[in-house]
Every structure is written in C-alpha cells, then in structure tokens.
Design an enzyme around this catalytic site. Sequence first.
Site, PDB file in Angstrom:
ATOM      1  N   ALA A 109       0.888  -1.174   0.000  1.00  0.00           N
ATOM      2  CA  ALA A 109       0.000   0.000   0.000  1.00  0.00           C
ATOM      3  C   ALA A 109       0.924   1.222   0.000  1.00  0.00           C
ATOM      4  O   ALA A 109       1.171   1.833   1.024  1.00  0.00           O
ATOM      5  CB  ALA A 109      -0.895  -0.024   1.227  1.00  0.00           C
ATOM      6  N   ALA A 110       1.453   1.552  -1.159  1.00  0.00           N
ATOM      7  CA  ALA A 110       2.677   2.372  -1.198  1.00  0.00           C
ATOM      8  C   ALA A 110       2.493   3.872  -1.439  1.00  0.00           C
ATOM      9  O   ALA A 110       3.395   4.641  -1.114  1.00  0.00           O
ATOM     10  CB  ALA A 110       3.628   1.809  -2.253  1.00  0.00           C
ATOM     11  N   GLY A 114       6.269   7.435   0.665  1.00  0.00           N
ATOM     12  CA  GLY A 114       7.178   7.714   1.785  1.00  0.00           C
ATOM     13  C   GLY A 114       7.985   6.486   2.169  1.00  0.00           C
ATOM     14  O   GLY A 114       9.227   6.508   2.205  1.00  0.00           O
ATOM     15  N   LYS A 115       7.276   5.381   2.451  1.00  0.00           N
ATOM     16  CA  LYS A 115       7.986   4.162   2.877  1.00  0.00           C
ATOM     17  C   LYS A 115       8.746   3.564   1.692  1.00  0.00           C
ATOM     18  O   LYS A 115       9.835   3.025   1.863  1.00  0.00           O
ATOM     19  CB  LYS A 115       7.014   3.116   3.434  1.00  0.00           C
ATOM     20  N   CYS A 230      -1.665   4.448  11.061  1.00  0.00           N
ATOM     21  CA  CYS A 230      -1.502   5.724  11.771  1.00  0.00           C
ATOM     22  C   CYS A 230      -2.693   5.886  12.701  1.00  0.00           C
ATOM     23  O   CYS A 230      -3.327   6.930  12.736  1.00  0.00           O
ATOM     24  CB  CYS A 230      -1.329   6.884  10.799  1.00  0.00           C
TER      25      CYS A 230
HETATM   26  N1  SAM Z   1       2.832   3.835   2.630  1.00  0.00           N
HETATM   27  C1  SAM Z   1       2.427   5.133   2.128  1.00  0.00           C
HETATM   28  C2  SAM Z   1       3.525   6.134   2.374  1.00  0.00           C
HETATM   29  O1  SAM Z   1       4.334   5.926   3.296  1.00  0.00           O
HETATM   30  O2  SAM Z   1       3.621   7.117   1.631  1.00  0.00           O
HETATM   31  C3  SAM Z   1       1.106   5.540   2.708  1.00  0.00           C
HETATM   32  C4  SAM Z   1       0.029   4.502   2.538  1.00  0.00           C
HETATM   33  S1  SAM Z   1      -1.551   4.982   3.067  1.00  0.00           S
HETATM   34  C5  SAM Z   1      -1.471   4.918   4.774  1.00  0.00           C
HETATM   35  C6  SAM Z   1      -2.514   3.589   2.648  1.00  0.00           C
HETATM   36  C7  SAM Z   1      -2.662   3.293   1.193  1.00  0.00           C
HETATM   37  O3  SAM Z   1      -3.496   2.126   1.028  1.00  0.00           O
HETATM   38  C8  SAM Z   1      -3.341   4.400   0.385  1.00  0.00           C
HETATM   39  O4  SAM Z   1      -2.520   4.794  -0.663  1.00  0.00           O
HETATM   40  C9  SAM Z   1      -4.610   3.746  -0.149  1.00  0.00           C
HETATM   41  O5  SAM Z   1      -4.948   4.171  -1.440  1.00  0.00           O
HETATM   42  C10 SAM Z   1      -4.266   2.273  -0.126  1.00  0.00           C
HETATM   43  N2  SAM Z   1      -5.453   1.393  -0.060  1.00  0.00           N
HETATM   44  C11 SAM Z   1      -6.734   1.745   0.108  1.00  0.00           C
HETATM   45  N3  SAM Z   1      -7.517   0.651   0.083  1.00  0.00           N
HETATM   46  C12 SAM Z   1      -6.711  -0.410  -0.110  1.00  0.00           C
HETATM   47  C13 SAM Z   1      -6.936  -1.806  -0.249  1.00  0.00           C
HETATM   48  N4  SAM Z   1      -8.145  -2.327  -0.169  1.00  0.00           N
HETATM   49  N5  SAM Z   1      -5.851  -2.571  -0.477  1.00  0.00           N
HETATM   50  C14 SAM Z   1      -4.622  -2.067  -0.530  1.00  0.00           C
HETATM   51  N6  SAM Z   1      -4.371  -0.757  -0.404  1.00  0.00           N
HETATM   52  C15 SAM Z   1      -5.395   0.057  -0.196  1.00  0.00           C
END
Ligand code: SAM
Length: 458
Positions: A109-110, A114-115, A230
């Site tokens: 879930a990128a 950031g990560k 978070c």
């Molecule tokens: N890891 C990222 C960073 O450090 O920049 C932030 C990730 S954010 C907390 C969670 C991500 O999960 C979002 O980009 C969102 O679009 C994605 N997401 C939403 N629903 C999801 C799903 N069902 N399966 C996987 N990813 C999903």
Amino acid sequence: MPETNLPIDFESQMLELLGQAEFEQFKEAINTPSHTSIRLNSAKFFLLTWANTPISWSSTGFFLEERPSFTLDPAIHAGAYYVQEASSIFIEHILHSLNIPKGIYLDLAAAPGGKSTLLSSYLGNEGMLVANEVIQSRAQILKENIIKWGLGNAIVTNNDPEHFGPLEGFFDLVVVDAPCSGEGMFRKDPQAREEWSIDNVQLCSARQKRIMDQAGALVKADGYLVYSTCTFNEQENEEMIRFLTEEFSYEPVRIPLESTWNIRETSVETEGKTFYGYRFFPHLVKGEGFFITVMKRSSEAYIQEPKRIKDFKHPYLKEVWNRESSDLDDELRFDGSGKYYTLNDSYFRISKDWNLHFQKISQHLSLKYFGVEIGKKQKRDWIPTHEWALSILPKHGFPSHELSETEAIEFLRKNDFEISGLPIGWVLITFKNLPLGWVKNLGNRVNNYYPKEWRIRM
Ligand code: SAM
C-alpha cells in the site's frame, strides 16, 4: 489550531488506553502545530541549509525549525529529499537494527511513496522493490515520487492485493502501511476527527484483515512482515497481530529501542508466543500517531524462487537481447549490470540481478513503471527521458548547465527563458549539481522538456 473536539467514543477509547492524566497531555499535544520533517536521499548530494535537528531513530531524517515553501525549492523536484512525518521514518531503524536481509521487497500500500522511497534507499543496488498502489490516481503520484528518487531499483504496480496470489512465498520483506481510521492524524488533519466513528474503525479493521490475509502469504520462509497504521485503537493494531499469527506461521520480532525515544512497546500473547507492537503518541514523541509491528515468517514456510522463462512473452514489453544490450552499455557508458526492455520503442533498464524476479512480476501484475526509462534511439542519437535525467545513472555524452534558483524555478514552471552560452543539442539542466531535466538548444531557440504534468503551477 482548533479546540479539541473529539468524538465521545474516541475519548473513551483513549482514556482506556492512556488513563486520565495522560489523556489530558494527549489532548493538549494534538492541539499544537505538527512538526515538519524531511528525509534526505543519500544517493543525491544535498547540503541541508535550513535550521534543523536530527530525528533520533534515523540517520537521514531531520526536523526543520520552520516549514519552507517546498514547492518552490528546486531540490525537492530533483528528488534530493522527501517530506515525511518523523514517526513513519522509524522503519529506517527497523531495517538497520534488525539488519533485514536485502532482496526482493514489496510495499503493498505504497502511495504516495514515503515508505517506498525509504525502502529503495535501504536496498540500493542490492535489491529490488515492488511498490504497489491499488488506486490508479495515487499509483501515478507514487510513480512520480519513485522517478524523482531515482535509484532505478523499483517496479511500480497498480494492483489489488488479491492479484498477488501467484507471488506466495516470493518476497524477503513485505510492508503493509494499511489504510486506517487515521486517529494519529487528528492533529495534522482535523477532518479526520469528523470522519471517525466506531463503525469506521470496524470497517477499517475488516478491510485490513482482507489485505493481510493476502499479504501474510507473500513473505518467504525467514522473510519479514511489517504492518503499520496511523491509528491507536486495538482493533486495527493488536487484533491484526492476533489475526496474522492465527492465519500464518510467524515468529515474534522485538525491536531494540532507546528509552529516550518514548516509543511505547505493547505485547500480544498469541499462539503460545509474545509478539510486539510499537505505539507513537504525539504527547510522547515529536511526531504523529503511529503503530508498527514486525514479525518473521517461520523457516518451514514456502519459498518461491522465480524460474527462467524460456521465451519471455509480454503484451507490451520486448526483451532486448544480449548483443544489443552490451552495445547499449558501451554506447551509454553504463557498467554492464543492466538488462534492457523496450516499450513503444523506448528503452528501459533494470538490474540484471533481478531480471527473473521482474519477469515473474510482469507476468502477473499491472506495471506502471520499472527500473529507469532511458529514452528512444533515433539513428545514432538518443532522445533522453526525464526519468533518466532524474535517475542516478550516468548521462555521459550530454553537456550540463547549472541554473540559479530563479532560473531553476522558471525551468520547473516550464516557462521559456533566456539561457546564454548553451551548447547545441540536448543539455542536462542542474541546480546545485542536482539534475532537474532536459532542454534542447536548436540554435535559434531553446526547448524546455520539463514534463507538462509535473510543472510548478504556483
Ligand atoms: N505507505 C504510504 C507512504 O508511506 O507514503 C502511505 C500509505 S496509506 C497509509 C494507505 C494506502 O493504502 C493508500 O494509498 C490507499 O490508497 C491504499 N489502499 C486503500 N484501500 C486499499 C486496499 N483495499 N488494499 C490495498 N491498499 C489500499
């Protein structure tokens, strides 16, 4: 800052977690301004001139005393640093303190990246990262950030976690920074307070379980799984540790901590073992709310090594054969460690070491980007891409031209501007020696090749 206006059910949940006295401190903390922090790209040299203090658990992260206008700083567009919240930079400490073996990593879930940019830096040229994002528009932002970071060791995909089924036991590390109810963002994003409800927490927890039910299987024997949110509540955190350990065979991992960091360790007794989680509270750390846990797949689990594909076929990618590859290496003066593919006549370069993994991934996932797109060849000349300009690959044979800050901003706005003394042809534009993109001097005019969709609109 608005006065604390917290949902009643959230208050009861936090009171249970913290007790009355600490809850008061927590409320006070989320009504103070959040801190600005950045993480430097160690592959691109950038001298930090803003007043700063280091983030204790990181060697590349810094708090800035004041928030500059990042959009108007050319260095951010060159991928010299990433603006990232301090708590989430903790993953750098996890990688280094546990000495997590490099290899093939997945960030499931990128977006926005950031990560992923952090993982890409850790891997350097000793690994390959699959940075995946399910939402298409967000996958585009992720791709841009990966291109700016420029290490050429990432594959960006746009898939639902369910599509990863054929990659069971494939990854040395899987990171899931899950979509969550966002309680840790109540300070930064007051709207998150309005959207919070017990029902939403339940919904998030159910979605996380669906994601982790896939993710848990993708780690190979002795590989690592990192899960983070978070948010503070137990349903999205401790409960996930229980869920994962019941579904799969994982071993606990404990992260070494300095007491001065004020990160709170929590433990979960499950399957006859003690697992650990780490909470970051805004009244205890200089950062936003965060939760992270690490576990190690048991040695008996499955390992899937990619097999050589005899006749590699792909709907839009073409493999470049060895003879042409070594000609390209000679011509571009690259070090010979790359494997090439073409897509619409444009050449892409990826590390040879990870080619089999790449081929396997390309058979099952929807590729948005991979390695470094170099450009097209027209007779003997190259039409270089912006991606190549921003990558750390050498650009031998192209002259470069250093711009002042004002000129660099004009370049990033994609405006036409006067540059004197420029050689004819393609010229690499730099700011503080960091490549920003290309211009082409035609003699009677200079064309600005900064990508239209990336230009600064401020
Ligand atoms: N890891 C990222 C960073 O450090 O920049 C932030 C990730 S954010 C907390 C969670 C991500 O999960 C979002 O980009 C969102 O679009 C994605 N997401 C939403 N629903 C999801 C799903 N069902 N399966 C996987 N990813 C999903």
